[in-house]
Write a protein that holds these residues in place. Structure first.
Motif, PDB file in Angstrom:
ATOM      1  N   VAL A 220       0.826  -1.208   0.000  1.00  0.00           N
ATOM      2  CA  VAL A 220       0.000   0.000   0.000  1.00  0.00           C
ATOM      3  C   VAL A 220       0.858   1.255   0.000  1.00  0.00           C
ATOM      4  CG1 VAL A 220      -1.807   1.235   1.250  1.00  0.00           C
ATOM      5  CG2 VAL A 220      -1.793  -1.279   1.201  1.00  0.00           C
ATOM      6  N   ARG A 221       2.018   1.164   0.621  1.00  0.00           N
ATOM      7  CA  ARG A 221       2.821   2.377   0.785  1.00  0.00           C
ATOM      8  C   ARG A 221       3.218   3.009  -0.541  1.00  0.00           C
ATOM      9  NH1 ARG A 221       6.673   0.255   5.766  1.00  0.00           N
ATOM     10  NH2 ARG A 221       4.961   0.059   7.301  1.00  0.00           N
ATOM     11  N   PRO A 222       3.746   2.260  -1.492  1.00  0.00           N
ATOM     12  CA  PRO A 222       4.053   2.920  -2.786  1.00  0.00           C
ATOM     13  C   PRO A 222       2.789   3.358  -3.520  1.00  0.00           C
ATOM     14  CG  PRO A 222       4.459   0.553  -2.903  1.00  0.00           C
ATOM     15  CD  PRO A 222       4.237   0.873  -1.461  1.00  0.00           C
ATOM     16  N   ILE A 223       1.714   2.580  -3.328  1.00  0.00           N
ATOM     17  CA  ILE A 223       0.459   2.972  -3.996  1.00  0.00           C
ATOM     18  C   ILE A 223      -0.061   4.270  -3.401  1.00  0.00           C
ATOM     19  CG2 ILE A 223      -1.931   2.301  -4.399  1.00  0.00           C
ATOM     20  CD1 ILE A 223      -1.008  -0.583  -4.475  1.00  0.00           C
ATOM     21  N   GLU A 224       0.033   4.413  -2.067  1.00  0.00           N
ATOM     22  CA  GLU A 224      -0.421   5.645  -1.426  1.00  0.00           C
ATOM     23  C   GLU A 224       0.409   6.826  -1.906  1.00  0.00           C
ATOM     24  OE1 GLU A 224      -0.158   4.842   2.716  1.00  0.00           O
ATOM     25  OE2 GLU A 224      -2.152   3.921   2.842  1.00  0.00           O
ATOM     26  N   GLN A 225       1.688   6.609  -2.091  1.00  0.00           N
ATOM     27  CA  GLN A 225       2.524   7.690  -2.603  1.00  0.00           C
ATOM     28  C   GLN A 225       2.094   8.093  -4.008  1.00  0.00           C
ATOM     29  OE1 GLN A 225       6.556   6.287  -2.282  1.00  0.00           O
ATOM     30  NE2 GLN A 225       6.603   6.438  -0.037  1.00  0.00           N
ATOM     31  N   VAL A 226       1.786   7.072  -4.821  1.00  0.00           N
ATOM     32  CA  VAL A 226       1.309   7.370  -6.180  1.00  0.00           C
ATOM     33  C   VAL A 226      -0.030   8.106  -6.122  1.00  0.00           C
ATOM     34  CG1 VAL A 226       0.541   6.342  -8.353  1.00  0.00           C
ATOM     35  CG2 VAL A 226       2.573   5.441  -7.190  1.00  0.00           C
ATOM     36  N   GLN A 227      -0.918   7.670  -5.193  1.00  0.00           N
ATOM     37  CA  GLN A 227      -2.225   8.317  -5.076  1.00  0.00           C
ATOM     38  C   GLN A 227      -2.085   9.777  -4.659  1.00  0.00           C
ATOM     39  OE1 GLN A 227      -4.310   5.665  -2.379  1.00  0.00           O
ATOM     40  NE2 GLN A 227      -5.543   4.848  -4.058  1.00  0.00           N
ATOM     41  N   LYS A 228      -1.201  10.053  -3.736  1.00  0.00           N
ATOM     42  CA  LYS A 228      -0.994  11.433  -3.318  1.00  0.00           C
ATOM     43  C   LYS A 228      -0.537  12.289  -4.490  1.00  0.00           C
ATOM     44  CE  LYS A 228       0.095  10.324   1.509  1.00  0.00           C
ATOM     45  NZ  LYS A 228       1.138  10.344   2.557  1.00  0.00           N
ATOM     46  N   ILE A 229       0.379  11.741  -5.247  1.00  0.00           N
ATOM     47  CA  ILE A 229       0.848  12.485  -6.425  1.00  0.00           C
ATOM     48  C   ILE A 229      -0.294  12.689  -7.421  1.00  0.00           C
ATOM     49  CG2 ILE A 229       2.439  12.406  -8.385  1.00  0.00           C
ATOM     50  CD1 ILE A 229       4.366  10.815  -6.598  1.00  0.00           C
ATOM     51  N   PHE A 230      -1.092  11.641  -7.586  1.00  0.00           N
ATOM     52  CA  PHE A 230      -2.202  11.710  -8.541  1.00  0.00           C
ATOM     53  C   PHE A 230      -3.248  12.733  -8.070  1.00  0.00           C
ATOM     54  CE2 PHE A 230      -5.887  10.074 -10.870  1.00  0.00           C
ATOM     55  CZ  PHE A 230      -5.329   9.941 -12.131  1.00  0.00           C
ATOM     56  N   MET A 231      -3.599  12.735  -6.767  1.00  0.00           N
ATOM     57  CA  MET A 231      -4.570  13.701  -6.244  1.00  0.00           C
ATOM     58  C   MET A 231      -4.039  15.119  -6.397  1.00  0.00           C
ATOM     59  SD  MET A 231      -7.273  12.182  -5.336  1.00  0.00           S
ATOM     60  CE  MET A 231      -8.013  13.548  -4.436  1.00  0.00           C
ATOM     61  N   LEU A 232      -2.762  15.301  -6.112  1.00  0.00           N
ATOM     62  CA  LEU A 232      -2.185  16.627  -6.306  1.00  0.00           C
ATOM     63  C   LEU A 232      -2.282  17.050  -7.759  1.00  0.00           C
ATOM     64  CD1 LEU A 232      -0.612  19.006  -5.123  1.00  0.00           C
ATOM     65  CD2 LEU A 232       1.506  17.734  -5.564  1.00  0.00           C
TER      66      LEU A 232
END
Length: 829
Positions: free
Chosen positions: A266-278
């Motif tokens: 989940v951790r790399p996915i969450e990082q990707v999601q944060k970038i995507f939301m931004l």
């Protein structure tokens, strides 16, 4: 609740931007998670295999140590037991994974030990798997985990037979666990080694090693024991989602299991999601100015149109056209401006038409009011004085007949005037109910008598069935109910050739304090086709049978249904072609005061003054002398004190001086009309001790309401009958007017009741039918002519009918004709 176009467009624009990015994010998260899971599983499996290689290396070294010691024993190189023990201690010290090494003789007794101070020499291990398995094997054998003697920690042994001896080594599992921990020191990573029975022998968690936890029931352990290693994503023994990889060692059969927490995915996915939301936020912020600009360009002309529509609603039709830059919106504004101009033109024309219609309506109302007043005023004198003359005993029979003709002509003219007024009300949509007490039994008898002779002339029976519970007296609009029944019975008699007609009256309970009466007119006529029934109540529509007769206008049923609905009900039809038709309607009727029945107010009995009642003071105010003379002539025989006034001013003066009990006030008079006179009298007499009854030739509802609002107690339209005058006197003053029958001495009959003739079968039915119709119309001339023809068949019956006709007792004459027609069969329709 309506939503703003601006809000809808902004939401739509944002959805167009966000939805694709959201879909890409969800799909991307799925594929990234799957790829990370595959990569993590692959890494786990590589690590598990690397650990299995490391464990295999340790176990092979252990086998080599056992082999070296066994070789020395076989060659008998070691001289004595002490030297052997020291040699084994040296070898064991060089191989740290061993906790101890023992040599057992052929009986399974420990003869040498690398730890002699542990007092292991002499132990009997003949039944221990370490000795038993090695004695029967040609190569080294690994045991399952067990707890050795005098040692609380679990261990695993490797043993091999060398001639008569068995050399056994015991692994230090804590050292093996430390080695595994050093190799798997990452966060979220754990490793375990199990024996061939699934018991944990080494691992990152010493608790599970010391307590010999067995995990054989785990699917990945079962598959590993069967020789099917691999990678799995399953919950571990703590219920946490984990990536689990299993590898198998060489000859020992041990399993190396590596656990990695799935939360690491989940951790790399969450990082990707944060970038995507931004990225989404930045994209939306950068895109907002574009839709706002577009909305402004679109909504500004729409808002302008909204303001223009508000102006049109307030009657301002001028529209300021503004170019929006969009062809569609410019075309919409031009079309809207054209529509506004068309509305303005039509409204102007409509206002002109309304003014013209209102002017014509006012002119028509004024004409009808004046016509009604001018015609009713002389009719009041004609009908009133005719009624007075008919009651005189000093006139000849010929004169009485002539006076009757005058009275009936006046009544006919009055009926024509009322029909004209009713027609104007229907055209204006002002037809309303006028409920009054009515004798339902007499009403239905009169109507069936009207059609009985017509039915008899065609060989038809006509009967009335009143079911139990039907009241005799009701309060309803008698005129409209009579018209409905006449229309239905007229159609039934006209179209029925065989059989007959039945009028049924049923009480269907009560609703809102009123009695629901159901009327049915059933006939045995030709019936009505189904496709014609749907159009039967439309104006000017006739059935094929009605068109064949070339009679009627097609309005009777339409008006009848409207009357039924006006009286709180409705009308339906049920018909079977060739078998007959049933028209059914219902109305709501109130309870009538039996003491005020129509018979008691009909004037059938001649009233006489009561000598015991007080002498009332009565004032008659009317500008026409003939009207004052008529009213005085009606009241004079009953003994009141009478005075007359020619106008309202004179009426007020007489009231102030004389204080009459009752004033008959005409509302149209010169100098001061009746309205002003009533207001002045009521202002001086707030208690209302003087009864004021208005009588006027106007019959419009607004005039009646205006009269009552001015302060009058009641309203009597002209022309009036003497029975109406006496009824109102009795109602407001309590005056008593007993009839001649009530004043006659006991044992003396008041009037002569006639009885029906015994047999009228020889009289032509057509003659009797014409006589009944003439009596219903009160046509004295035709009635007298028909009675003279009747003398040729039955002189006695002709004398009886002549006596009833001269006394204007037409209802009694009709009663004697009632039972002359054929009777119906037992079977009802």
């Amino acid at each position: 609740m309506y939503k703003s176009i601006r809000t809808i467009l902004i939401i739509t624009f944002l959805a167009i931007i966000i939805m694709p990015m959201g879909i890409i994010g969800i799909v991307g998260k799925f594929f990234i998670e799957r790829q990370l899971e595959r990569d993590m599983g692959q890494n786990n499996l590589v690590l598990a295999r690397a650990l299995s290689v490391e464990v295999d290396e340790i176990l092979r070294e252990a086998e080599q140590v056992i082999h070296v010691i066994g070789s020395f024993l076989s060659a008998d190189i070691l001289a004595d037991g002490g030297e052997t023990d020291r040699f084994m201690a040296v070898i064991t010290a060089s191989f740290r994974s061993f906790s101890s090494v023992q040599v057992l003789d052929e009986n399974g007794t420990v003869v040498h030990s690398s730890v002699p101070e542990a007092q292991q020499i002499g132990y009997d291990l003949s039944r221990h798997p370490t000795f038993v398995n090695a004695r029967n094997a040609e190569r080294a054998v690994w045991s399952a985990s067990f707890i050795p003697l005098r040692n609380s920690k679990p261990t695993v042994s490797i043993s091999r037979r060398f001639g008569p001896y068995v050399v056994a080594g015991y692994l230090d599992l804590s050292a093996l666990s430390k080695t595994i921990s050093n190799l798997t020191g990452q966060i979220g990573l754990r490793a375990r080694i199990t024996d061939r029975e699934g018991t944990i022998v080494a691992g990152s968690e010493n608790f599970q090693v010391e307590h010999r936890v067995n995990i054989r029931n785990r699917i990945y352990v079962k598959n590993g024991i069967r020789g099917q290693p691999g990678t799995y994503r399953l919950p571990d023994e703590h219920g946490r989602d984990a990536i689990i990889s299993v590898a198998r060692t060489g000859g020992s059969g041990f399993l190396v299991i590596v656990y990695r927490d799935a939360a690491l995915l989940v951790r790399p996915i969450e990082q990707v999601q944060k970038i995507f939301m931004l990225l989404i936020v930045v994209t939306v912020m950068l895109s907002i100015p574009l839709p706002l600009y577009t909305l402004r360009k679109i909504l500004r002309p729409i808002a302008h149109l909204a303001i223009s529509t508000a102006h049109i609603a307030r009657g301002r039709y001028s529209i300021d056209l503004r170019s929006s830059g969009f062809a569609e919106l410019n075309r919409l504004e031009r079309n809207f401006a054209a529509m506004a101009e068309a509305v303005r033109v039509r409204e102007t024309a409509l206002r002109e038409a309304i003014r013209a219609a209102e002017s014509a309506s006012r002119a028509k109302s004024v004409f009808l009011a004046n016509m009604s007043h001018e015609l009713r005023t002389p009719l009041n004198a004609i009908i009133g004085f005719s009624s007075l003359l008919q009651h005189r005993q000093d006139i000849t029979a010929g004169s009485r007949e002539q006076i009757g003709i005058i009275a009936r002509s006046g009544e006919h003219l009055l009926a024509l005037i009322n029909q004209v007024l009713d027609l104007s009300k229907i055209e204006a949509g002002e037809m309303t109910r006028h409920d009054a007490d009515a004798d339902l039994a007499r009403l239905t008898d009169d109507i069936t008598d009207m059609f009985r002779l017509r039915a008899a002339a065609k060989g038809l029976y006509l009967t009335t069935d009143r079911f139990p519970g039907v009241p005799k007296y009701i309060r309803t609009d008698e005129v409209k109910l009579r018209q409905i029944l006449i229309n239905l019975l007229d159609n039934a008699v006209r179209f029925t050739e065989t059989g007959g007609i039945v009028l049924r009256i049923v009480a269907d309970g009560r609703e809102k304090g009123e009695t629901v009466l159901r009327f049915e007119v059933a006939d045995t006529g030709p019936g009505i086709a189904p496709h014609e029934q749907a159009m039967l109540f439309r104006p000017f529509v006739q059935t094929r049978t009605g068109q064949a007769t070339q009679e009627g206008t097609g309005l009777g049923l339409t008006i009848s249904r409207k009357f039924a609905r006006l009286m709180g009900g409705d009308m339906t039809v049920r018909s079977v072609p060739g078998r007959g038709t049933v028209f059914r309607f219902h109305i709501r009727a109130g309870a009538a005061d039996a003491a005020l029945s129509r018979r008691e107010r009909s004037g059938d009995k001649i009233p006489v003054p009561d000598p015991c009642q007080p002498c009332y003071r009565i004032l008659v105010a009317d500008d026409r002398p003939e009207n004052r003379q008529l009213l005085s002539a009606v009241l004079a025989p009953f003994g009141p004190e009478l005075r007359e006034a020619e106008n309202g001013r004179e009426a007020v003066a007489i009231w102030e001086e004389w204080r009459p009990h009752l004033i008959w006030m005409d509302m149209r008079m010169p100098e001061m009309d009746g309205f002003e006179a009533v207001r002045r009298i009521r202002a001086a007499d707030p208690a209302g001790k003087t009864v004021i009854i208005a009588f006027s030739a106007s019959v419009f509802r607004e005039d009646r309401e205006r009269t009552l609002a001015a302060g009058c107690d009641d309203f009597l339209p002209k022309p009036f009958r003497d029975s109406d005058i006496l009824y109102l006197m009795r109602k407001y003053l309590g005056a008593r007017y007993p009839s001649e029958a009530e004043m006659a001495p006991a044992g003396q009959p008041a009037d002569t009741e006639t009885v029906p003739a015994e047999n009228m079968s020889d009289i032509p039915p057509a003659l009797l039918e014409r006589l009944a119709q003439a009596a219903i119309r009160a046509d004295m001339a035709e009635t007298d002519a028909l009675i003279r023809r009747l003398r040729g068949y039955d002189p006695v019956l002709a004398d009886r009918f002549d006596t009833l006709a001269r006394a204007f007792e037409y209802h009694k004459l009709l009663a004697q004709l009632r039972d002359t027609g054929p009777r119906p069969p037992d079977k009802k329709i």
